[in-house]
Design an enzyme around this catalytic site. Structure first.
Site, PDB file in Angstrom:
ATOM      1  N   CYS A 241      60.242   9.898  18.887  1.00 54.75           N
ATOM      2  CA  CYS A 241      60.593  10.674  19.879  1.00 54.75           C
ATOM      3  C   CYS A 241      59.903  10.098  21.171  1.00 54.75           C
ATOM      4  O   CYS A 241      59.155   9.113  21.103  1.00 54.75           O
ATOM      5  CB  CYS A 241      60.026  11.993  19.694  1.00 54.75           C
ATOM      6  SG  CYS A 241      60.830  13.413  20.420  1.00 54.75           S
TER       7      CYS A 241
ATOM      8  N   CYS B 181      65.855  13.132  21.544  1.00 53.54           N
ATOM      9  CA  CYS B 181      65.077  13.223  22.805  1.00 53.54           C
ATOM     10  C   CYS B 181      65.878  12.107  23.979  1.00 53.54           C
ATOM     11  O   CYS B 181      65.436  11.918  24.919  1.00 53.54           O
ATOM     12  CB  CYS B 181      63.984  13.350  23.065  1.00 53.54           C
ATOM     13  SG  CYS B 181      63.155  12.152  21.764  1.00 53.54           S
TER      14      CYS B 181
ATOM     15  N   CYS C 121      65.218   2.879  22.242  1.00 54.45           N
ATOM     16  CA  CYS C 121      63.847   2.148  21.784  1.00 54.45           C
ATOM     17  C   CYS C 121      64.411   0.700  21.614  1.00 54.45           C
ATOM     18  O   CYS C 121      64.601   0.066  20.369  1.00 54.45           O
ATOM     19  CB  CYS C 121      63.104   2.571  21.030  1.00 54.45           C
ATOM     20  SG  CYS C 121      61.470   2.159  20.957  1.00 54.45           S
TER      21      CYS C 121
END
Length: 153
Positions: A32, A106, A110
């Site tokens: 997250c 969310c 990454c």
């Protein structure tokens, strides 16, 4: 059970004929942005409910000073887990290389995360909302953790 190759079964994983290549239990990272609420809840429930099947970690793209106090309170109340005693906010670089990454919903991206399989659970952040919303989110995470456990057995 330690295996060099552990088949992943269930839904999308089975249809794509993916196979996790890991030694021992797969390492699952719940990812997250802040690693302070949903991902921490998932790590705690993963350890409690699926620790016999996979290792649970959580991380964020940003570190927070503390875990969300409402998440801590609700997890104590609903599951008897004190996340403040066993967990802290971490970055992806603070945990072992994951085999599986679960994006909590969310819209975090990454690119530095390397993994063999990923899912996006699409969960709204309950921060700042009522206890009922927190309880619903915790229940959804619990169901998802148990479903992931079943896929990996």
């Amino acid at each position: 059970m330690n295996q060099d190759y552990r088949p992943v079964t269930g839904n999308r994983l089975e249809s794509e004929k993916n196979v996790l290549r890991c030694t021992g239990k797969p390492k699952v990272c719940f990812l997250c942005v802040h690693n302070s609420c949903r991902s921490q809840i998932a790590e705690a429930l993963g350890k409690q409910l699926a620790g016999d099947v996979f290792e649970s970690y959580s991380a964020g793209t940003q570190r927070q000073d503390r875990i969300n106090p409402d998440a801590v309170r609700m997890m104590k109340q609903l599951h008897g887990i004190d996340m403040e005693k066993t967990q802290y906010s971490k970055l992806l670089s603070d945990i072992p290389q994951p085999d599986i990454v679960i994006f909590m919903g969310c819209n975090v991206s990454c690119p530095q995360a390397r993994y063999q399989y990923a899912e996006n659970w699409g969960l709204d952040d309950p921060s700042g909302q009522s206890d009922e919303v927190f309880a619903e989110t915790i229940e959804k995470i619990e169901k998802n953790v148990l479903a992931l456990k079943k896929k990996l057995q």
